[in-house]
Enzyme design. Structure first.
Site, PDB file in Angstrom:
ATOM      1  CE  LYS A  45     -20.665   7.041 -30.453  1.00  0.00           C
ATOM      2  NZ  LYS A  45     -21.544   8.175 -31.165  1.00  0.00           N
ATOM      3  N   GLY A  46     -13.911   6.318 -29.988  1.00  0.00           N
ATOM      4  CA  GLY A  46     -12.696   6.721 -31.023  1.00  0.00           C
ATOM      5  C   GLY A  46     -11.745   5.726 -31.014  1.00  0.00           C
ATOM      6  CD  GLU A 101      -8.685   7.064 -24.500  1.00  0.00           C
ATOM      7  OE1 GLU A 101      -9.032   7.200 -25.482  1.00  0.00           O
ATOM      8  OE2 GLU A 101      -9.250   7.666 -23.555  1.00  0.00           O
ATOM      9  CG  ASP A 102      -9.487   8.268 -29.261  1.00  0.00           C
ATOM     10  OD1 ASP A 102      -8.940   8.494 -28.038  1.00  0.00           O
ATOM     11  OD2 ASP A 102     -10.428   8.793 -29.636  1.00  0.00           O
ATOM     12  CG  ASP A 105      -5.910  17.032 -25.460  1.00  0.00           C
ATOM     13  OD1 ASP A 105      -5.014  17.783 -25.164  1.00  0.00           O
ATOM     14  OD2 ASP A 105      -6.855  17.625 -25.875  1.00  0.00           O
ATOM     15  CE  LYS A 133      -4.640  17.180 -29.815  1.00  0.00           C
ATOM     16  NZ  LYS A 133      -5.921  17.942 -29.693  1.00  0.00           N
ATOM     17  CG  PHE A 154     -10.269  19.454 -33.275  1.00  0.00           C
ATOM     18  CD1 PHE A 154     -10.652  18.783 -32.119  1.00  0.00           C
ATOM     19  CD2 PHE A 154     -11.080  19.032 -34.369  1.00  0.00           C
ATOM     20  CE1 PHE A 154     -11.698  18.175 -31.560  1.00  0.00           C
ATOM     21  CE2 PHE A 154     -12.281  18.030 -34.236  1.00  0.00           C
ATOM     22  CZ  PHE A 154     -12.313  17.634 -32.948  1.00  0.00           C
ATOM     23  CB  VAL A 155      -6.187  15.478 -35.387  1.00  0.00           C
ATOM     24  CG1 VAL A 155      -4.940  16.180 -35.376  1.00  0.00           C
ATOM     25  CG2 VAL A 155      -6.152  14.519 -33.974  1.00  0.00           C
TER      26      VAL A 155
END
Ligand code: 5GP
Length: 183
Positions: A45-46, A101-102, A105, A133, A154-155
């Site tokens: 969903k991001g 993509e949001d 990581d 990241k 963590f954001v």
């Protein structure tokens, strides 16, 4: 200050910075795909706020589609096994595809997704990620269009959730410890 703002410890990237960068990313897509019609594939969903803003920053022809994926629980996340919850509607064979993509990581989710999409025979396959990241990157995924690097914290916000909340913040920030403890 909204109810959500009160839960934020630090704003890392404000709404103006995000919007300015998305304009630049839209211009880069316009330049690179001039005369073609790329399909932008948003990873739910991001990526939903990013897709909406990016769509309006692109002036040329483009199509939009979505996929939803979920990693198998955190214990097995390192395997990079991803379940497709919602697949594309479009046939991407011979098409120019940009995965949106949001955040990247470890890169494992994206790595799986790219392998899956590549098998469908697109003419080209690129990645746009608003955030990354870099310290964390376990798999080297080629991100062609990139917004911001964030530290290894963590954001939330701008599509990114904590227990499904905070996706609707227009900026990216960190949560107060008290909020995380409360959950
Ligand atoms: P990766 O497979 O690259 O390790 O993980 C990517 C996914 O993990 C992202 O699409 C996002 O859903 C989630 N994720 C990674 N870092 C964060 C973060 O700092 N905050 C939130 N809310 N989600 C994250």
């Amino acid at each position: 200050m909204s109810e959500l703002d009160e839960d934020i410890d630090e704003v890392l990237i404000d709404a103006e910075q995000i919007q300015a960068t998305i304009q630049e990313l839209g211009q880069a897509i316009d330049r690179d795909y001039a005369g073609r019609t790329p399909i932008l594939v948003g990873v739910l969903k991001g990526a939903f706020p990013l897709m909406a803003d990016l769509a309006r920053a692109i002036q040329g022809h483009a199509e939009f589609d979505f996929m939803a994926v979920s990693s198998y629980g955190s214990a097995t996340q390192t395997s990079g096994v991803v379940r497709i919850l919602k697949d594309l509607e479009a046939d991407i064979a011979g098409r120019d595809v940009v995965v949106v993509e949001d955040i990247v990581d470890s890169g494992l989710t994206l790595n799986y997704l790219l392998r899956n999409l590549r098998a469908r025979g697109p003419a080209s396959l690129e990645v746009l990620a608003l955030l990354s990241k870099p310290d964390q990157a376990r798999v080297d995924v080629p991100v062609r269009y990139h917004g911001f690097a964030v530290p290894n914290v963590f954001v939330v916000g701008y599509g990114l959730d904590f227990a499904e909340r905070y996706r609707n913040l227009p900026y990216v920030g960190t949560l107060k410890d008290s909020v995380i403890a409360r959950a």
